[in-house]
Design an enzyme around this catalytic site. Sequence first.
Site, mmCIF file in Angstrom:
data_model
loop_
_atom_site.group_PDB
_atom_site.id
_atom_site.type_symbol
_atom_site.label_atom_id
_atom_site.label_comp_id
_atom_site.label_asym_id
_atom_site.label_seq_id
_atom_site.Cartn_x
_atom_site.Cartn_y
_atom_site.Cartn_z
ATOM 1 N N GLY A 1 4.269 -8.679 -4.687
ATOM 2 C CA GLY A 1 3.737 -6.899 -4.279
ATOM 3 C C GLY A 1 4.760 -6.457 -4.120
ATOM 4 N N GLU B 1 1.147 -3.858 1.523
ATOM 5 C CA GLU B 1 2.375 -2.476 0.266
ATOM 6 C C GLU B 1 2.258 -1.289 0.873
ATOM 7 O OE1 GLU B 1 4.451 -3.948 -0.848
ATOM 8 O OE2 GLU B 1 3.821 -6.648 -1.507
ATOM 9 N N HIS C 1 4.057 -0.359 3.834
ATOM 10 C CA HIS C 1 5.400 -0.101 3.302
ATOM 11 C C HIS C 1 5.191 1.383 3.384
ATOM 12 C CE1 HIS C 1 7.874 -3.161 2.854
ATOM 13 N NE2 HIS C 1 6.827 -4.307 1.951
HETATM 14 NI NI NI Z 1 6.883 -6.157 1.329
#
Ligand code: NI
Length: 214
Positions: free
Chosen positions: A58, A148, A151
Site C-alpha cells: 500500500g 494507509e 497516513h
Molecule cells: Ni505506511
Amino acid sequence: MDITPSPADPAGIGPLELVEYPHPALLRRTSPLVSIDDALCAAVDRMFEIMYEAVGVGLAANQVGLPYRLFIVNLEANPESGEELVFINPTLSRPRGTAVQEEGCLSLPGLRMDVRRPEKVVLDAWTLDGEQVRLDLDGFLARVVQHEFDHLEGRLFTDRLPEAASLEARRALDSMRDVFLGRQSRGELPVDADIHTRLAALEAERCAPPGGRA
Ligand code: NI
C-alpha cells in the site's frame, strides 16, 4: 462532494519519490481532491511503480510528497498479480473487532512492530474513474486500508503503539530524524519551508480552498 474528471492538464506534478520520516508531508493531514486530471492519473501510475520497487502492499499519496486524500493498494505487492486498487477521498466507518498484527511502513524503513486495530471496517471512497465504492473489509485488506488511511490523517503506525513499544520506536524515529536533518543540511533535501510551499501549491491546484466545500 463531486469529483469531476477534467480534460485539462493543469500544472504538472513533476518527478515523485518515496519520502521518509520525518518529511513534513507525512506529518500533515491531506486534503480532499476536487478534480482528477491527467497529471494526477500519471502520478498514480508512478505511485504503483514506486510501491512495487519497494515491495510494498500500500502507498498513500503523502508518502510521495502529494498532499491529497488518495492511496493505492495491491495486496500481492506485484505488478503481475493481485488487484490494483485506488481509493480517493476515503472515509472509514463501522469499526468492529480487534486484531493485532505486525506492520511495517515504506516511510519508516527497518521498523516493524505489532499494531492493534479494528478487525473489520467499512470503506467508502471514489475510484480514479470517479465511481463511488463501498467495501466491507476484513483480514489483510482491512489492515492495509486502515494503515494507509492513517497516513492521510498524518498518522503513522508508531502513533498507535502501547507505551513500552512506543519508547522502543522512539529511538528508531529519532535516528531517522537525524538522518533526515543531515540530508537537509547538506542540501540533498529541500528545507521544511520549501516543502510546505510546494504542498500548498499542489493543494491549490486540485483541492477546495480552505473553508470551501469539499
Ligand atoms: Ni505506511
